[in-house]
Design a protein around this motif. Structure first.
Motif, short mmCIF file in Angstrom:
data_model
loop_
_atom_site.label_atom_id
_atom_site.label_comp_id
_atom_site.label_asym_id
_atom_site.label_seq_id
_atom_site.Cartn_x
_atom_site.Cartn_y
_atom_site.Cartn_z
N VAL A 193 92.52 65.19 73.49
CA VAL A 193 90.92 65.92 74.02
C VAL A 193 89.97 64.44 74.82
CG1 VAL A 193 89.80 67.34 74.04
CG2 VAL A 193 91.93 67.71 73.36
N GLY A 194 89.97 64.24 73.04
CA GLY A 194 88.67 62.90 72.51
C GLY A 194 88.52 61.84 74.17
N ALA A 195 89.85 61.31 74.06
CA ALA A 195 90.36 60.41 75.47
C ALA A 195 89.55 61.34 76.83
CB ALA A 195 91.26 59.63 75.31
N VAL A 196 90.12 62.57 76.90
CA VAL A 196 90.31 62.62 78.71
C VAL A 196 88.71 63.34 78.91
CG1 VAL A 196 91.03 65.21 79.83
CG2 VAL A 196 92.34 63.77 78.16
N CYS A 197 88.18 64.07 77.65
CA CYS A 197 86.99 64.32 77.71
C CYS A 197 85.88 62.90 78.14
CB CYS A 197 86.03 65.79 76.73
SG CYS A 197 87.08 67.05 76.87
N PHE A 198 86.39 62.03 76.93
CA PHE A 198 84.80 60.98 77.11
C PHE A 198 85.05 60.49 78.96
CE2 PHE A 198 83.43 56.86 77.06
CZ PHE A 198 82.78 56.95 76.37
N CYS A 199 86.67 60.41 78.95
CA CYS A 199 86.97 59.77 80.72
C CYS A 199 85.77 60.64 81.26
CB CYS A 199 88.51 59.57 81.00
SG CYS A 199 88.76 58.71 79.82
N ALA A 200 86.55 62.10 81.22
CA ALA A 200 85.55 63.12 82.51
C ALA A 200 83.38 62.81 81.96
CB ALA A 200 85.37 64.34 82.23
N ALA A 201 83.57 62.95 80.81
CA ALA A 201 81.87 62.65 81.12
C ALA A 201 81.48 61.31 81.65
CB ALA A 201 81.08 62.69 79.32
N ARG A 206 77.73 64.30 85.52
CA ARG A 206 77.04 65.39 85.44
C ARG A 206 77.68 66.61 84.58
NH1 ARG A 206 73.16 67.13 89.16
NH2 ARG A 206 72.50 65.63 91.16
N LEU A 207 78.67 66.06 84.26
CA LEU A 207 80.10 66.79 83.35
C LEU A 207 80.01 66.74 82.12
CD1 LEU A 207 82.86 66.53 85.41
CD2 LEU A 207 81.20 69.20 85.15
N ALA A 211 81.99 68.21 79.14
CA ALA A 211 82.76 67.79 78.19
C ALA A 211 82.53 67.45 76.50
CB ALA A 211 82.73 65.68 78.54
N ILE A 212 81.75 67.46 76.36
CA ILE A 212 81.69 66.91 74.90
C ILE A 212 82.25 69.13 74.30
CG2 ILE A 212 79.54 67.10 73.04
CD1 ILE A 212 77.76 65.14 75.19
#
Length: 305
Positions: A193-201, A206-207, A211-212
């Protein structure tokens, strides 16, 4: 006889298509590695870019120790069969931390890009395909690499899961075990989750806030369902986020996807667009109007208060 001939013809066509794909793979893969190597060799100015390893290590250890000291004993003391709306919702979203749903589509896309005839596309189509391929490689390496690191750390620490806390306590360790009941630290789901959300952020600034919040909520679900201690989740989120940051710096040094401004997070390059330019502008316009409407609604509510 006709059916046999048609079957043999289909087999021959399949064999020929497979041979063509393998030929393209044998050409595209070395070409891609040579291209990345040339970019790294040419961009010597960014090789010495400072990365705050010590600062990150100190902050990470402090956060993990804080979670272990103040939250792990509290959640370990809760009964294992507690039920609540938060538990039910946690069971619904906890599998978002599985790496397979992210890695398998990325791997299939990368295999397709490695076996496709790039010169057959137009110049603009090749640019979009190049951007999508670079972004896919970035996401794949971030998720897979952080997952492998977490797997190694799980084996090294061998921490007992919360279901064994009543018998062994919240801080029991059995290193280098293969028993899944002793693979609690750090959380693999939280790492993904941390890797996916950091990639998205970092790919879509704007996301960033969404993402956080998503990373915190999906990570918290592992605590709610009793699969991990809070410090396990904190460690997993930090590993996933920091590994993705490290990979982004490596891509930025090669001139791929990211720029590397001094003292700031890597920024997405201006030439990086996953969508055609018209669709990209339309998407930005929709996002801008949505943000303006949200601010207008928030301002009216503030005036009413």
């Amino acid at each position: 006889m006709i059916s046999r001939e048609s079957a043999s013809a289909r087999i021959e066509r399949l064999r020929q298509a497979t041979s063509e794909r393998l030929t393209l793979l044998a050409f595209n893969a070395p070409s891609a590695f040579r291209f990345a190597r040339r970019r790294l060799d040419a961009r010597t100015a960014l090789r010495g870019r400072h990365e705050p390893w010590r600062r990150f290590a100190v902050v990470s250890i402090a956060l993990i120790a804080l979670a272990a000291a103040y939250f792990d004993p509290v959640f370990a003391a809760l009964p294992r069969e507690w039920r609540s709306p938060a538990y039910g919702f946690g069971r619904m979203i906890t599998d978002f931390g599985l790496s397979g749903p992210y890695l398998i589509p990325l791997a299939l896309f990368l295999v397709w890009t490695a076996t496709v005839d790039w010169p057959a596309f137009s110049r603009r189509a090749r640019l979009h395909l190049f951007n999508a391929t670079a972004a896919a490689w970035y996401a794949f390496l971030s998720i897979a690499g952080s997952g492998l690191l977490t797997t190694v750390l799980k084996q090294m620490f061998g921490r007992a899961r919360p279901k064994l806390a009543g018998e062994l306590g919240a801080f029991h360790f059995d290193p280098f075990t293969l028993d899944a009941a002793y693979l609690s630290f750090p959380s693999g789901h939280a790492t993904t989750v941390g890797a996916v959300c950091f990639c998205a952020a970092i790919l879509f600034p704007r996301l960033r806030l969404a993402a956080i919040l998503a990373a915190l909520w999906f990570g918290f679900s592992r605590i709610v369902v009793g699969a991990h201690h809070p410090s396990d989740v904190v460690a997993g989120l930090l590993i996933g986020g920091w590994f993705s940051y490290w990979v982004a710096i490596r891509f930025g040094k090669a001139g791929l996807v990211f720029l590397l401004p001094e003292g700031r997070l890597p920024l997405r390059r201006r030439s990086f667009h996953l969508l055609p330019l018209a669709a990209h502008r339309a998407f930005r316009h929709i996002v801008h109007r949505t943000e303006m409407q949200a601010h207008r609604i928030a301002g009216k509510r503030y005036d009413m208060v």
